[in-house]
Design a protein around this motif. Structure first.
Motif, PDB file in Angstrom:
ATOM      1  N   ASN A  86      -0.793   5.454  -8.388  1.00 48.77           N
ATOM      2  CA  ASN A  86      -1.942   6.135  -7.531  1.00 48.77           C
ATOM      3  C   ASN A  86      -3.254   6.966  -7.927  1.00 48.77           C
ATOM      4  O   ASN A  86      -4.739   7.499  -7.733  1.00 48.77           O
ATOM      5  CB  ASN A  86      -1.667   7.084  -5.370  1.00 48.77           C
ATOM      6  CG  ASN A  86      -1.238   6.584  -5.317  1.00 48.77           C
ATOM      7  OD1 ASN A  86      -1.211   5.562  -5.474  1.00 48.77           O
ATOM      8  ND2 ASN A  86      -0.304   7.070  -4.856  1.00 48.77           N
ATOM      9  N   ASN A  97       0.633  -1.272  -0.113  1.00 50.21           N
ATOM     10  CA  ASN A  97       0.010   0.309   0.111  1.00 50.21           C
ATOM     11  C   ASN A  97       0.853   1.213  -0.092  1.00 50.21           C
ATOM     12  O   ASN A  97       1.637   1.400   1.193  1.00 50.21           O
ATOM     13  CB  ASN A  97      -0.801  -0.375   1.322  1.00 50.21           C
ATOM     14  CG  ASN A  97      -2.223   0.722   0.974  1.00 50.21           C
ATOM     15  OD1 ASN A  97      -1.647   2.143   0.728  1.00 50.21           O
ATOM     16  ND2 ASN A  97      -3.449   0.423   1.481  1.00 50.21           N
ATOM     17  N   THR A  98       0.818   1.551  -1.136  1.00 48.56           N
ATOM     18  CA  THR A  98       2.145   2.885  -1.447  1.00 48.56           C
ATOM     19  C   THR A  98       1.424   4.557  -0.293  1.00 48.56           C
ATOM     20  O   THR A  98       2.095   5.053  -0.105  1.00 48.56           O
ATOM     21  CB  THR A  98       2.584   3.795  -2.812  1.00 48.56           C
ATOM     22  OG1 THR A  98       0.750   4.423  -3.009  1.00 48.56           O
ATOM     23  CG2 THR A  98       2.298   2.352  -3.376  1.00 48.56           C
ATOM     24  N   SER A  99       0.011   4.111   0.329  1.00 46.98           N
ATOM     25  CA  SER A  99      -0.097   5.197   0.765  1.00 46.98           C
ATOM     26  C   SER A  99       0.392   5.168   2.093  1.00 46.98           C
ATOM     27  O   SER A  99       0.516   6.378   3.118  1.00 46.98           O
ATOM     28  CB  SER A  99      -1.745   5.804   0.735  1.00 46.98           C
ATOM     29  OG  SER A  99      -2.490   4.326   1.214  1.00 46.98           O
ATOM     30  N   ASN A 119      -5.079   1.781  -3.950  1.00 45.81           N
ATOM     31  CA  ASN A 119      -4.685   1.987  -2.412  1.00 45.81           C
ATOM     32  C   ASN A 119      -6.298   1.842  -1.521  1.00 45.81           C
ATOM     33  O   ASN A 119      -6.593   2.087  -0.973  1.00 45.81           O
ATOM     34  CB  ASN A 119      -4.039   2.570  -2.141  1.00 45.81           C
ATOM     35  CG  ASN A 119      -2.494   2.855  -2.313  1.00 45.81           C
ATOM     36  OD1 ASN A 119      -1.796   1.769  -2.465  1.00 45.81           O
ATOM     37  ND2 ASN A 119      -1.795   4.188  -2.917  1.00 45.81           N
TER      38      ASN A 119
END
Length: 289
Positions: free
Chosen positions: A205, A63-65, A135
């Motif tokens: 994203n 999860n890049t967030s 995400n």
């Protein structure tokens, strides 16, 4: 010593090399700065051990967030496990002999696609591609079936694939590589022709995607949201790795513009791609000791 792989290991972060003091010779790069050692430990470049008795790993859900990651593994005792941010989660619903696919998803010996708790996402599944994931928690996965068909699963629901011929191979999300070397999605939209192999997709994203390919004529190409980007400096015979990165026949890691990130590279792991910041990390094995 015969049988020992003494090739050097390294980690690259945004084009700069990082030291790997905790990684023994013979280890295999897995994802970001994670390596699988010859004695079946999963560790990072500094030597932090995330697990032992690991025989094989799936693809990481990242999860890049917020930086959370989930990884399914198979163990040397023929069991399975799931590691979430370094902590082991129970897998009560996964039978022995299952293969980790992505996140906490496994492909069972009887061809079911299930998660760690035993929720069944599909039956009659023979092979799977790479998951398209955002995400928000949405995921899309292309599969082949035991009846020589294909399918796409979106958040656990099967979607029709009217444009995909039998014998096609799932690549990423709902993309397939057809027997006649077309790259198409489930509805039959053609993204490219003359495609021999593909790398791993960079997906950001905002929904943009970048994919490197090799062609049936020995060339290479890069697709960005379905449009072909110009290539400069990438030699024929190069292997697509991730995004617009290629591994050249003379073992250089370079992008589509010909920028060489490293030389003497034999093996490239999976890239950790943080699209919120543009940072990327990849483990490497060189072709020299």
């Amino acid at each position: 010593m015969a049988g020992v792989d003494n090739r050097a290991l390294s980690v690259m972060y945004n084009g700069s090399f990082l030291a790997t003091p905790g990684v023994p010779a013979g280890s295999t790069p897995i994802w970001t700065d994670f390596f699988l050692t010859p004695d079946n430990r999963l560790l990072n470049r500094t030597g932090t051990v995330w697990g032992s008795g690991i025989a094989a790993v799936g693809n990481v859900q990242y999860n890049t967030s917020n930086g959370d990651w989930t990884l399914g593994v198979a163990t040397t005792s023929n069991g399975v496990g799931v590691i979430y941010n370094g902590n082991w989660l129970p897998t009560p619903g996964v039978p022995s002999g299952s293969k980790p696919v992505w996140s906490d998803f496994f492909l069972t010996p009887d061809n079911r696609l299930i998660n760690r708790t035993g929720t069944v996402w599909g039956t009659g599944v023979a092979t799977v591609g790479r998951v398209g994931y955002n995400n928000s928690g949405d995921w899309t996965l292309g599969v082949t079936t035991t009846s020589n068909g294909v399918g796409v699963i979106y958040n656990g629901n099967w979607l029709p694939t009217p444009g995909v011929p039998s014998g096609s191979k799932p690549v990423w999300s709902d993309f397939f590589l057809t027997p006649d070397n077309r790259l198409i999605n489930r509805t039959g939209t053609v993204w490219g022709t003359g495609i021999a192999t593909v790398g791993a997709v960079q997906f950001d994203n905002s929904g943009n995607w970048t994919l490197g390919v090799s062609t049936t004529s020995g060339g290479v190409g890069v697709l960005y949201n379905g449009n072909w980007l110009p290539i400069s400096g990438v030699p024929s015979g190069s292997t697509p790795v991730w995004s617009d990165f290629f591994l050249t026949p003379d073992h250089r890691l370079m992008n589509r513009q010909g920028t060489s990130w490293a030389g003497g590279i034999a093996v490239v792991g999976a890239v950790q791609d943080n699209n919120a910041t543009g940072d990327w990390t990849v483990g490497l094995k060189t072709d020299h000791c």
